[in-house]
Design a protein around this motif. Structure first.
Motif, mmCIF file in Angstrom:
data_model
loop_
_atom_site.group_PDB
_atom_site.id
_atom_site.type_symbol
_atom_site.label_atom_id
_atom_site.label_comp_id
_atom_site.label_asym_id
_atom_site.label_seq_id
_atom_site.Cartn_x
_atom_site.Cartn_y
_atom_site.Cartn_z
ATOM 1 N N VAL A 457 76.887 54.150 65.095
ATOM 2 C CA VAL A 457 76.244 55.355 64.572
ATOM 3 C C VAL A 457 74.831 54.998 64.117
ATOM 4 O O VAL A 457 74.635 54.134 63.257
ATOM 5 C CB VAL A 457 77.040 55.953 63.390
ATOM 6 C CG1 VAL A 457 76.364 57.230 62.892
ATOM 7 C CG2 VAL A 457 78.491 56.233 63.789
ATOM 8 N N LEU A 458 73.834 55.639 64.709
ATOM 9 C CA LEU A 458 72.438 55.412 64.331
ATOM 10 C C LEU A 458 72.071 56.337 63.177
ATOM 11 O O LEU A 458 72.323 57.537 63.234
ATOM 12 C CB LEU A 458 71.519 55.668 65.528
ATOM 13 C CG LEU A 458 71.807 54.845 66.790
ATOM 14 C CD1 LEU A 458 70.819 55.213 67.896
ATOM 15 C CD2 LEU A 458 71.750 53.351 66.498
ATOM 16 N N VAL A 459 71.475 55.753 62.123
ATOM 17 C CA VAL A 459 71.104 56.527 60.946
ATOM 18 C C VAL A 459 69.640 56.260 60.620
ATOM 19 O O VAL A 459 69.057 55.278 61.107
ATOM 20 C CB VAL A 459 71.996 56.159 59.733
ATOM 21 C CG1 VAL A 459 73.468 56.447 60.039
ATOM 22 C CG2 VAL A 459 71.814 54.697 59.328
ATOM 23 N N PRO A 460 69.005 57.123 59.801
ATOM 24 C CA PRO A 460 67.594 56.904 59.458
ATOM 25 C C PRO A 460 67.372 55.534 58.828
ATOM 26 O O PRO A 460 68.215 55.019 58.088
ATOM 27 C CB PRO A 460 67.298 58.025 58.454
ATOM 28 C CG PRO A 460 68.288 59.092 58.792
ATOM 29 C CD PRO A 460 69.525 58.374 59.217
ATOM 30 N N LYS A 461 66.231 54.960 59.140
ATOM 31 C CA LYS A 461 65.906 53.615 58.666
ATOM 32 C C LYS A 461 65.321 53.693 57.263
ATOM 33 O O LYS A 461 64.108 53.612 57.057
ATOM 34 C CB LYS A 461 64.933 52.961 59.643
ATOM 35 C CG LYS A 461 64.733 51.477 59.421
ATOM 36 C CD LYS A 461 63.831 50.896 60.512
ATOM 37 C CE LYS A 461 63.521 49.448 60.258
ATOM 38 N NZ LYS A 461 62.602 48.900 61.279
ATOM 39 N N ARG A 462 66.212 53.797 56.291
ATOM 40 C CA ARG A 462 65.807 53.856 54.883
ATOM 41 C C ARG A 462 66.400 52.654 54.161
ATOM 42 O O ARG A 462 67.603 52.377 54.258
ATOM 43 C CB ARG A 462 66.288 55.165 54.255
ATOM 44 C CG ARG A 462 65.439 56.354 54.727
ATOM 45 C CD ARG A 462 66.084 57.702 54.577
ATOM 46 N NE ARG A 462 66.705 57.970 53.300
ATOM 47 C CZ ARG A 462 67.331 59.113 53.016
ATOM 48 N NH1 ARG A 462 67.391 60.095 53.929
ATOM 49 N NH2 ARG A 462 67.902 59.298 51.840
ATOM 50 N N SER A 463 65.553 51.929 53.451
ATOM 51 C CA SER A 463 65.947 50.642 52.875
ATOM 52 C C SER A 463 67.171 50.751 51.974
ATOM 53 O O SER A 463 67.965 49.810 51.883
ATOM 54 C CB SER A 463 64.778 50.041 52.091
ATOM 55 O OG SER A 463 64.352 50.928 51.063
#
Length: 543
Positions: A457-463
């Motif tokens: 599952v690809l998710v937003p790149k948020r730290s």
């Protein structure tokens, strides 16, 4: 009466013959001697002191690993030991003084890449140490002549081998580890390591297998089954979680066969490991062959249903033709494979079954191949590893009558087209799922997470998502992935019981030096000790 000193002198003088020159004569002769000036000895070019190139432990090392997760785990252990000994691991091969090449022998292309890397290193005048299954299985290959080799059960001695390679010596350690005549699983599990991903721990639960597949070269390298004791595996998992790991992969040549050599079994190990997994962290099982999972289906279904275990299992079928399976010596029939898949699909709804297929095995007829096609059409495996058959040197299959190359290529293409004709995840769009975020996508545009069924599952790149369990709504499905949008009111859950190690930081060292600054001091002291030893050994030359 003469003193003792005078008596001693007289005794010595008595030993001088009458023909020898007297002291007076010696003195007069000495006056006419002109001392010759002694030039300071210039060091030869080869003796010039170049600390960075001569003192083991001061060099930069680049490591490349091919192959399975077991090989990757070995690579992590070797990198950790080298770093703990003072060597600097680098991601830049051009910047490195020495290359450690950790090979895979499963297919021809992997060995070709390995051989080409050796040639490239030599062209660039880099020192080389080779490891992995290729040199273990075929140490006398021409292109390995003169190279240092680390055997698959000798990775705990990588520092010794690299030290000698730095000095220009060739060392080969290929022996098997035994205890009282019983073959051991390999190097210790508590060795230092550098995880490629600080959030994921790869644990080899055993090495080798019980099979004798006619196409397999790995068996020549890894040998027969040798399992690690349960307590050692549990302790390794416990330590990993204490270092901030949130996902564990169990790996081996055949996880299903675990424990048969030491009087236990896979479910017993898994239930012990589950007790150590923190809430929100996950365990992923490795590949298991059908024969050794059949008798554990009930327990395996319960384990795969556990909330902290991915409902995922990799079960290679290789062919749906019983005739081909017999020639492969796979020790099961296609109905056994179907029984495993059908049982788990019924007891673990949504379970992901991944499998492998070899196209063009010697003797495979068109009818045999069509049976395989029908199997794929029926199950529509979401994860399918398609391999064109490559005859590996020294295996029985290499001596069998081969399927023509163009036929193998065509069958591989046909099966690949079938695999890409269906979309296994379309029905997931609209679902709300909990996913564990552990990696970055290849294009660096997303973070990669996995849901309960180990679907990507690809998710937003948020730290704030890295290493967390988050809740997402699935809004898009591709052939190999889903895309998830974080639920607004949901807060990321931290499964780790400690802060993860920094990328490149050594795992497995005592807690007192886990701090990065103290680790640097430790490495500096190691290098200083090496320098002192070097000067002690070479002091006569230097002066």
């Amino acid at each position: 009466m003469p003193s003792a000193c005078e008596s001693l002198i007289e005794d010595i003088e008595d030993m001088v013959s009458s023909n020898d020159p007297t002291p007076q004569e010696r003195q007069s002769v000495r006056k006419s001697i002109i001392p010759r000036s002694r030039k300071k000895r210039e060091p030869l070019a080869s003796e010039e002191i170049q600390a960075d190139s001569l003192i083991p432990g001061t060099q930069k090392i680049w490591m490349k690993t091919w192959g399975c997760s077991h090989n990757n785990s070995d690579g992590e252990y070797m990198a950790g030991q080298l770093a703990a000994s003072g060597y600097k691991m680098t991601d830049d091969p051009a910047d490195a003084d020495l290359w450690v090449l950790n090979s895979c022998t499963v297919k021809n292309p992997a060995e070709d890449h390995f051989r080409n890397s050796i040639k490239k290193a030599q062209e660039q005048q880099k020192k080389v140490v080779v490891a992995g299954c290729v040199p273990q299985a075929q140490p006398r290959m021409d292109y390995l002549k003169g190279l240092s080799i680390i055997g698959v059960q000798q990775i705990d001695r990588v520092v010794e081998v690299v030290d000698e390679a730095v000095k220009g010596h060739s060392v080969r350690l290929l022996g098997q580890k035994k205890d009282g005549g019983r073959r051991l699983g390999g190097a210790r599990l508590d060795l230092p390591k550098i995880r490629k991903n600080p959030l994921i721990e790869i644990i080899s639960i055993n090495t080798g297998c019980l099979n004798a597949c006619t196409y397999c070269k790995t068996k020549h390298a890894r040998g027969d089954l040798a399992s690690y004791p349960i307590e050692e595996l549990v302790e390794r998992a416990r330590q990993s979680f204490q270092e901030g790991v949130c996902e564990i992969w169990l790996t081996s040549e055949d996880t299903g066969a675990y424990g048969r050599d030491i009087g236990t079994d896979l479910p017993t190990l898994l239930w012990r490991l589950v007790e150590e997994i923190p809430e929100g962290a996950m365990l992923r099982l490795g590949m298991t062959n059908p024969p050794y999972i059949l008798e554990h289906l009930e327990e395996m279904a319960k384990i795969l249903s556990h909330p902290r275990v991915y409902a995922f299992l990799h079960v290679p079928v290789q062919s749906a033709s019983d005739s081909v399976l017999m020639d492969m010596k796979r020790e099961y029939c296609v109905d056994d494979f179907k029984k495993v898949v059908d049982f788990l699909k019924e007891r673990v709804p949504g379970v992901t079954i991944a499998t492998d297929i070899i196209c063009g095995f010697p003797g495979e007829t068109e009818e045999d191949f069509q049976e395989t096609m029908e199997l794929v059409k029926h199950y529509k495996f979401p994860s399918l590893f398609i391999n064109q058959f490559y005859p590996r040197p020294g295996t029985p299959a290499a001596k069998m009558e081969q399927v023509p190359a163009h036929v193998k290529k065509q069958r591989t293409k046909e099966l690949s087209q079938l695999f890409h004709s269906y979309n296994p995840y379309d029905h997931k769009v609209g679902e709300r799922q909990h996913v564990l975020v552990t990696e970055e996508s290849f294009d660096a545009q997303f973070y990669v997470a996995h849901n309960k069924y180990y679907e990507q599952v690809l998710v937003p790149k948020r730290s704030e998502f890295k290493g967390k369990m988050i809740e997402v709504d699935i809004y898009e499905a591709g052939k190999h992935f889903l895309k998830g949008r974080p639920v607004e009111d949901s807060k990321p859950f931290t499964p780790s019981i400690a802060e993860p190690l920094q990328k490149g930081q050594v795992s497995g060292l005592s807690q007192c030096i886990l701090n990065a600054d103290l680790l640097s001091i430790s490495q500096a002291l190691t290098v200083l000790i090496r320098i002192i030893k070097y000067f002690c050994l070479h002091w006569p030359i230097l002066i």
